[in-house]
Enzyme design. Structure first.
Site, short mmCIF file in Angstrom:
data_model
loop_
_atom_site.label_atom_id
_atom_site.label_comp_id
_atom_site.label_asym_id
_atom_site.label_seq_id
_atom_site.Cartn_x
_atom_site.Cartn_y
_atom_site.Cartn_z
N ASP A 1 0.85 -1.20 0.00
CA ASP A 1 0.00 0.00 0.00
C ASP A 1 0.89 1.25 0.00
OD1 ASP A 1 -2.05 1.83 0.36
OD2 ASP A 1 -2.32 1.40 2.49
C1 SPV Z 1 -6.98 2.56 3.74
O1 SPV Z 1 -7.99 1.88 4.00
O2 SPV Z 1 -6.28 2.36 2.75
C2 SPV Z 1 -6.59 3.66 4.62
C3 SPV Z 1 -6.93 3.58 6.04
O3 SPV Z 1 -5.93 4.56 4.17
S1 SPV Z 1 -5.55 2.90 6.86
O4 SPV Z 1 -5.27 1.61 6.26
O5 SPV Z 1 -5.92 2.78 8.26
O6 SPV Z 1 -4.43 3.82 6.69
MG MG Z 2 -5.12 4.18 2.29
#
Ligand code: SPV
Ligand code: MG
Length: 292
Positions: free
Chosen positions: A65
């Site tokens: 991510d």
């Molecule tokens: C996501 O769901 O990608 C977010 C929230 O940005 S978190 O994973 O808590 O950063």
């Molecule tokens: Mg996110």
């Protein structure tokens, strides 16, 4: 399915926010989870809107991510969800990228019928906010980020599409004062509201921020994602001043162990009979999910 034309869907989020003390939002990461969010109903309660998470979109592609899943790919996911649902969509826009690109991206999403984007004030290689200690989380200069918000708002063609500023001060271990200062700057820059995030499970940073921010800005929308401080109920969060509560990843996180369990059971048995009977929907049921 109810009507899902862009011009009918886009403004729904704004209306919901005007009509309700708080709204409840669930992650949708593909057509199937979109259908689940669209249809889930328990004792008359439903989800109001969908969150297209960067984390879940990345996990589903087996990628980190960190914005490696690019905007074109995100758009494909969003299209898939828009196609089979009618509830309003809030897109996780990561950092929003370069301002010159952001102004185009918001217009694309607005045209598609998405209702809002949330962008976060981090810079450099973005990492998931809940990655844990040791991950370097660098905050963007607040005026540079504020300018991105202003430019995004100026690029829009409707009053319906909302841009929310996500404050990552707590993720970078900064103080409540730092977060409040950023919130003020982003509201002044034209943000339609603030998202505040924390990796801590006691929820104290969030409580303190909400209490202090809402005293000065009772009418500004505040969004929370209680992934870590998960004991807080919707009523508690709403009483503190939260207007949008996002369950950001719970469908995907529950699907993974279920899929793994089935994969391992078939390996164990060298046969799919028990796994089918114990863990799986019948073929009749799965076909009902995609009934025309
Ligand atoms: C996501 O769901 O990608 C977010 C929230 O940005 S978190 O994973 O808590 O950063
Ligand atoms: Mg996110």
């Amino acid at each position: 399915m109810k009507c899902n034309l862009p011009e009918l869907r886009r403004g729904k989020l704004k209306s919901l926010l005007n009509e309700n003390k708080y709204i409840r939002v669930m992650e949708a990461s593909n057509g199937l989870s979109g259908l689940i969010v669209e249809r889930a109903n328990r004792n008359g309660k439903e989800y109001d809107a969908m969150w297209v998470s960067s984390l879940c979109d990345s996990v589903l592609k087996g990628k980190p991510d960190n914005e490696v899943v690019d905007f074109s790919s995100r758009v494909k996911t969003i299209e898939e969800i828009l196609e089979v649902t009618s509830k309003p969509i809030i897109v996780d826009g990561d950092t929003g990228g370069q301002v010159e690109h952001f102004v185009h991206h918001v217009r694309t999403l607005e045209r598609m019928g998405v209702s809002a984007i949330i962008i976060e004030d981090k810079k450099g290689l973005k990492q998931n906010s809940l990655f844990g200690n040791g991950t370097e989380q660098i905050l963007e200069d607040k005026l540079t980020f504020a300018n991105k918000i202003t430019r995004g708002k100026e690029a829009l063609q409707t009053e319906e599409f909302l841009i929310f500023a996500r404050i990552e001060s707590f993720i970078a271990d900064k103080s409540v004062e730092e977060a409040l200062d950023r919130a003020e700057t982003y509201v002044d820059a034209g943000a339609d509201g603030i998202m505040i995030h924390s990796y801590k499970s006691d929820g104290e940073e969030i409580t303190s921020f909400l209490t202090r921010f809402k005293k000065d800005y009772p009418d500004v929308i505040v969004i929370v994602i209680p992934t870590t401080y998960s004991k807080f109920t919707e009523t508690q969060l709403s009483d503190l001043g939260a207007n949008v509560i996002i369950y950001a990843n719970h469908l995907l996180r529950s699907a993974y162990p279920a899929m793994l369990r089935t994969a391992e059971k078939i390996l164990e048995d060298e046969c799919c009979e028990e796994a089918s009977n114990e863990y799986c929907l019948s073929m009749e049921e799965i076909l009902q999910v995609i009934r025309g």
